[in-house]
Design a protein around this motif. Sequence first.
Motif, PDB file in Angstrom:
ATOM      1  N   HIS A  87      16.532  50.385  23.794  1.00 20.24           N
ATOM      2  CA  HIS A  87      15.828  51.686  23.750  1.00 20.24           C
ATOM      3  C   HIS A  87      15.951  52.356  25.120  1.00 20.24           C
ATOM      4  CE1 HIS A  87      12.021  54.097  22.467  1.00 20.24           C
ATOM      5  NE2 HIS A  87      12.365  54.556  23.654  1.00 20.24           N
TER       6      HIS A  87
ATOM      7  N   HIS B 185      16.733  56.471  27.047  1.00 25.14           N
ATOM      8  CA  HIS B 185      16.941  57.918  26.911  1.00 25.14           C
ATOM      9  C   HIS B 185      17.954  58.289  27.985  1.00 25.14           C
ATOM     10  CE1 HIS B 185      13.178  58.628  24.460  1.00 25.14           C
ATOM     11  NE2 HIS B 185      12.881  57.463  25.005  1.00 25.14           N
TER      12      HIS B 185
ATOM     13  N   HIS C 166       9.304  56.248  18.282  1.00 24.67           N
ATOM     14  CA  HIS C 166       8.273  55.643  19.141  1.00 24.67           C
ATOM     15  C   HIS C 166       7.032  55.367  18.300  1.00 24.67           C
ATOM     16  CE1 HIS C 166      10.800  57.872  22.038  1.00 24.67           C
ATOM     17  NE2 HIS C 166      10.457  56.928  22.892  1.00 24.67           N
TER      18      HIS C 166
HETATM   19 ZN    ZN Z   1      11.437  56.044  24.548  1.00 28.55          ZN
END
Ligand code: ZN
Length: 435
Positions: free
Chosen positions: A73, A75, A228
Amino acid sequence: MQLLTGQTLSFAGNPFDMPWQEAARHQTDGAVAIDGGRIVATGSAEALGARYPGAPVTDYGDALIIAGFVDAHVHYPQTAIIASWGKRLIDWLNSYTFPEEMAFGDPGYAADIAARYLDIALTNGTTTAASYCTIHPASVDAFFTAAAARNMAVVAGKTCMDRNAPDGLTDTVASAYDDSKALLEKWHGKGRARYAITPRFSPTSTPGQLAAMGALWAEFPDCLMQTHLSEQTDEIAWVKSLYPEARDYLDTYEEHGLLGERGLYGHAIHLEPREKDRLREVGAGLVHCPTSNTFIGSGIFDMAGLMADRQRIGLATDTGGGSSFSMLRTMAAAYELSQLNGTALHPAQLLWLATQGSAEVLHMSGEIGNLAPGAAADITVLDLASTPAIAQRQARADDIWEAVFPTIMMGDDRAVRATWIAGVERKAALEQSAA
Ligand code: ZN
Ligand code: GUN
């Protein structure tokens, strides 16, 4: 055919389910045989040297050869705003994240940051990442293109948001569906790319948008879905006010077709009993993001309790809510948080989480996450004495676990001697070009 020699570590099972002595396989004079970008055999250096005479050997001496790290996970668009001071989740999104993500409508900027992120990941021994992109299709093209250039197996998807985000950073129900579908058809299964349908989280999607994402997932059930879940208590209260009918946070996804085995639920800290039951029943993947959970002040993930509950769990940096790109630092934070909760995770458990555990939640085990015949040769080589402080502690070690633990706790990119992607070493070239 070529051989890598050194200490090797692989897993024959899950060290949360069985004694780590049975789950982990360590060899002091080990070797990995690679052909056509894949691992064809592991064993002793002597045996594989005899089996493949004349094969070129890269000898890593005392360094530890393991499967490449799998960051479940991240970004990537938050690369340039990592370590931004002073906010908790919602304020952090509004102050730092959303303004930065706006810039990814520019394909050139997206390409620059995608390349920067993946090179930093490789330098840190991460060979696979599951990344959120931004609402802009160009941000997805940029990430998959940059990953393909490095031959990396990655998961990514267009982040969908149709409310509670600034103008310029929202899509609509229809455009989220259409753009996600077009990107999925373009990238999913192309080379080493996998697509994840990506509604950011319930507060930034209307029920209609969640339903559209659920419908898309039903059409393409082979894709992953990432979002999330239950990260901060304020966030949970906000979700309950936005979805008054929902039984709990997970229910906002469940009611819209977004709960499934190929679902990845980042954070999952403050779970209610019903949520835990449903996540376990469907075999969903929980993703622990420990440096983020301390950095943004989210809370303590119950690793031992959730593992005892037979949940499926992977490990992740959550860059840039997380404060490090390094899965070593991430394992250290997982260890520390678990200590606060009363359990000392064994180094075998930490290394399993960072490789095989994450590969399992991404449904990519067999392909990545372990040194095993048939898997891609995505490999990380750890120098267990990369700094004077680490070296002096590991010099006292009586076994491999005591030898590797100082690197887990104190190591960084300097501990990553080499990163191999599909049988090609990629870190040395990056360091030469940086020098
Ligand atoms: Zn995140
Ligand atoms: N929840 C919704 N979006 C985000 C994000 O970008 N980072 C983290 N840590 N949590 C989120």
